[in-house]
Design a protein around this motif. Structure first.
Motif, PDB file in Angstrom:
ATOM      1  N   TRP A 238       0.844  -1.198   0.000  1.00  0.00           N
ATOM      2  CA  TRP A 238       0.000   0.000   0.000  1.00  0.00           C
ATOM      3  C   TRP A 238       0.878   1.246   0.000  1.00  0.00           C
ATOM      4  O   TRP A 238       1.979   1.238   0.573  1.00  0.00           O
ATOM      5  CB  TRP A 238      -0.865   0.028   1.251  1.00  0.00           C
ATOM      6  CG  TRP A 238      -2.086  -0.835   1.201  1.00  0.00           C
ATOM      7  CD1 TRP A 238      -3.354  -0.453   0.848  1.00  0.00           C
ATOM      8  CD2 TRP A 238      -2.174  -2.239   1.537  1.00  0.00           C
ATOM      9  NE1 TRP A 238      -4.209  -1.538   0.943  1.00  0.00           N
ATOM     10  CE2 TRP A 238      -3.522  -2.631   1.356  1.00  0.00           C
ATOM     11  CE3 TRP A 238      -1.242  -3.192   1.962  1.00  0.00           C
ATOM     12  CZ2 TRP A 238      -3.957  -3.928   1.586  1.00  0.00           C
ATOM     13  CZ3 TRP A 238      -1.662  -4.490   2.192  1.00  0.00           C
ATOM     14  CH2 TRP A 238      -3.007  -4.852   2.000  1.00  0.00           C
ATOM     15  N   ALA A 239       0.390   2.329  -0.604  1.00  0.00           N
ATOM     16  CA  ALA A 239       1.071   3.615  -0.471  1.00  0.00           C
ATOM     17  C   ALA A 239       1.197   3.960   1.004  1.00  0.00           C
ATOM     18  O   ALA A 239       0.368   3.567   1.821  1.00  0.00           O
ATOM     19  CB  ALA A 239       0.287   4.698  -1.217  1.00  0.00           C
ATOM     20  N   CYS A 240       2.226   4.702   1.345  1.00  0.00           N
ATOM     21  CA  CYS A 240       2.554   4.943   2.753  1.00  0.00           C
ATOM     22  C   CYS A 240       2.830   6.424   2.992  1.00  0.00           C
ATOM     23  O   CYS A 240       3.449   7.105   2.164  1.00  0.00           O
ATOM     24  CB  CYS A 240       3.790   4.111   3.131  1.00  0.00           C
ATOM     25  SG  CYS A 240       4.389   4.381   4.811  1.00  0.00           S
ATOM     26  N   GLY A 241       2.412   6.888   4.167  1.00  0.00           N
ATOM     27  CA  GLY A 241       2.586   8.282   4.545  1.00  0.00           C
ATOM     28  C   GLY A 241       3.998   8.666   4.931  1.00  0.00           C
ATOM     29  O   GLY A 241       4.230   9.823   5.328  1.00  0.00           O
ATOM     30  N   VAL A 242       4.946   7.748   4.798  1.00  0.00           N
ATOM     31  CA  VAL A 242       6.358   8.125   4.963  1.00  0.00           C
ATOM     32  C   VAL A 242       6.878   8.781   3.682  1.00  0.00           C
ATOM     33  O   VAL A 242       7.939   9.413   3.684  1.00  0.00           O
ATOM     34  CB  VAL A 242       7.200   6.889   5.357  1.00  0.00           C
ATOM     35  CG1 VAL A 242       8.682   7.229   5.486  1.00  0.00           C
ATOM     36  CG2 VAL A 242       6.706   6.313   6.687  1.00  0.00           C
ATOM     37  N   THR A 243       6.115   8.665   2.601  1.00  0.00           N
ATOM     38  CA  THR A 243       6.504   9.271   1.323  1.00  0.00           C
ATOM     39  C   THR A 243       6.934  10.735   1.468  1.00  0.00           C
ATOM     40  O   THR A 243       7.949  11.139   0.868  1.00  0.00           O
ATOM     41  CB  THR A 243       5.352   9.146   0.311  1.00  0.00           C
ATOM     42  OG1 THR A 243       5.049   7.756   0.107  1.00  0.00           O
ATOM     43  CG2 THR A 243       5.706   9.790  -1.015  1.00  0.00           C
ATOM     44  N   PRO A 244       6.209  11.567   2.232  1.00  0.00           N
ATOM     45  CA  PRO A 244       6.653  12.967   2.350  1.00  0.00           C
ATOM     46  C   PRO A 244       8.058  13.146   2.905  1.00  0.00           C
ATOM     47  O   PRO A 244       8.699  14.169   2.625  1.00  0.00           O
ATOM     48  CB  PRO A 244       5.606  13.577   3.291  1.00  0.00           C
ATOM     49  CG  PRO A 244       4.380  12.764   3.077  1.00  0.00           C
ATOM     50  CD  PRO A 244       4.887  11.368   2.863  1.00  0.00           C
ATOM     51  N   GLN A 245       8.540  12.175   3.678  1.00  0.00           N
ATOM     52  CA  GLN A 245       9.891  12.330   4.218  1.00  0.00           C
ATOM     53  C   GLN A 245      10.931  12.344   3.097  1.00  0.00           C
ATOM     54  O   GLN A 245      11.933  13.058   3.179  1.00  0.00           O
ATOM     55  CB  GLN A 245      10.179  11.229   5.237  1.00  0.00           C
ATOM     56  CG  GLN A 245       9.290  11.314   6.463  1.00  0.00           C
ATOM     57  CD  GLN A 245       9.724  10.404   7.594  1.00  0.00           C
ATOM     58  OE1 GLN A 245      10.822   9.851   7.583  1.00  0.00           O
ATOM     59  NE2 GLN A 245       8.855  10.248   8.583  1.00  0.00           N
ATOM     60  N   LEU A 246      10.699  11.557   2.030  1.00  0.00           N
ATOM     61  CA  LEU A 246      11.623  11.585   0.896  1.00  0.00           C
ATOM     62  C   LEU A 246      11.505  12.903   0.142  1.00  0.00           C
ATOM     63  O   LEU A 246      12.501  13.454  -0.335  1.00  0.00           O
ATOM     64  CB  LEU A 246      11.346  10.414  -0.046  1.00  0.00           C
ATOM     65  CG  LEU A 246      11.449   9.007   0.549  1.00  0.00           C
ATOM     66  CD1 LEU A 246      11.375   7.963  -0.557  1.00  0.00           C
ATOM     67  CD2 LEU A 246      12.743   8.830   1.351  1.00  0.00           C
ATOM     68  N   SER A 247      10.273  13.426   0.041  1.00  0.00           N
ATOM     69  CA  SER A 247      10.096  14.711  -0.641  1.00  0.00           C
ATOM     70  C   SER A 247      10.738  15.847   0.147  1.00  0.00           C
ATOM     71  O   SER A 247      11.246  16.811  -0.437  1.00  0.00           O
ATOM     72  CB  SER A 247       8.610  14.982  -0.884  1.00  0.00           C
ATOM     73  OG  SER A 247       7.942  15.358   0.301  1.00  0.00           O
ATOM     74  N   ILE A 248      10.717  15.746   1.468  1.00  0.00           N
ATOM     75  CA  ILE A 248      11.368  16.753   2.308  1.00  0.00           C
ATOM     76  C   ILE A 248      12.883  16.715   2.106  1.00  0.00           C
ATOM     77  O   ILE A 248      13.545  17.758   2.044  1.00  0.00           O
ATOM     78  CB  ILE A 248      10.995  16.528   3.786  1.00  0.00           C
ATOM     79  CG1 ILE A 248       9.536  16.965   4.022  1.00  0.00           C
ATOM     80  CG2 ILE A 248      11.939  17.268   4.726  1.00  0.00           C
ATOM     81  CD1 ILE A 248       8.973  16.530   5.347  1.00  0.00           C
ATOM     82  N   ALA A 249      13.430  15.506   1.983  1.00  0.00           N
ATOM     83  CA  ALA A 249      14.877  15.387   1.741  1.00  0.00           C
ATOM     84  C   ALA A 249      15.262  16.061   0.432  1.00  0.00           C
ATOM     85  O   ALA A 249      16.355  16.638   0.317  1.00  0.00           O
ATOM     86  CB  ALA A 249      15.281  13.919   1.726  1.00  0.00           C
TER      87      ALA A 249
END
Length: 277
Positions: A238-249
């Motif tokens: 499933w898609a996961c809400g940790v995705t934004p952490q990579l976008s923040i990096a």
């Protein structure tokens, strides 16, 4: 850490009251630095949320990023600048302390894990709360499906993929996924059930061969804990809400704060309030 007996039951009024009491107790325990663990399986029937906190000058662009990527970043609520509570999500929530553990990023680099961010200047900070796959776990359990991470009282397995998100002006990156193993017939049932919860990432984005989405070693998750995949089971992602952490990096804002993977904000909202029939 205080240990809880995790119950998985239909959300009658009495069960709702019990789940609501547990959610509020867990928020207070997190606020007081007593509870710092994964939240999967707790307060069954209530929605959990991923948290992203940014300076207001970065907030509009992140909002655009969420709108462009509603599966990975399903938006539940946004605070006003400087606001520390989000009344639409629950009673007496303090977004600065009611998550069991936070990640603090500076210029895209993870610099700290902490249980309290009240020492960070808050006047221009904006908090986003995004839907989480932990929210639909209770529906899977009610349907008689077993969840390995809940059975083992461990964090769910999460992986970086080669699936790109749609970029905004500043935010971009590949999707992170969470994985739960099922037998094929169970996987079909899980797809049917989770498709009712688009605000909690909805249906899986992939099942089967992990390498098809860029995961080279299913036994080595990038976040969370490894769970056993038994013979005859297939991994479902499933898609996961940790995705934004990579976008923040990639965006490198001067400061950004997120939840620690698997350690969510437990809200007062019911999963059914976020579901579609």
């Amino acid at each position: 850490m205080i240990q809880y007996v995790r119950q998985h039951v239909s959300l009658s009024s009495s069960h709702y009251d019990a789940a609501l009491n547990e959610a509020r107790e867990l928020r207070m325990l997190a606020r007081n630095g007593i509870f710092d663990g994964p939240t999967s399986g707790f307060a069954p029937g209530l929605a959990q949320g991923n948290v992203v906190i940014l300076p207001k000058e970065w907030a509009n662009d992140f909002l655009v990023y969420c709108q462009k990527n509603p599966i990975a970043c399903p938006l539940l609520a946004v605070s006003a600048p400087g606001e520390t509570s989000i009344a639409s999500l629950g009673e007496n929530i303090d977004i600065r302390s009611d998550v069991p553990e936070y990640c603090v990023f500076r210029h895209g680099e993870l610099v700290e894990h902490t249980s309290d961010i009240k020492n960070i200047g808050w006047d221009d900070m904006v908090a986003f709360v995004l839907g989480c796959s932990f929210s639909f776990e209770e529906a899977l359990l009610r349907a008689g499906l077993s969840l390995r991470n809940v059975e083992s009282q461990s964090n769910v397995s999460m992986y970086q993929t080669n699936l790109p998100t749609v970029p905004s002006r500043c935010f971009s990156g590949n999707m992170v996924v969470s994985m739960r193993p099922f037998r094929p017939a169970e996987a079909i049932r899980a797809i049917q059930i989770t498709s009712r919860f688009p605000k909690s990432h909805g249906a899986p984005i992939h099942f089967g061969n992990p390498e098809d989405i860029g995961i080279k070693d299913i036994h080595a998750p990038d976040f969370g804990d490894q769970v056993v995949i038994k013979e005859g089971e297939i991994p479902v992602f499933w898609a996961c809400g940790v995705t934004p952490q990579l976008s923040i990096a990639n965006a490198k804002p001067p400061i950004a704060i997120t939840h620690s993977p698997g350690k969510m904000l437990i809200t007062d909202l019911t999963n059914e309030q976020l579901s579609v029939m």
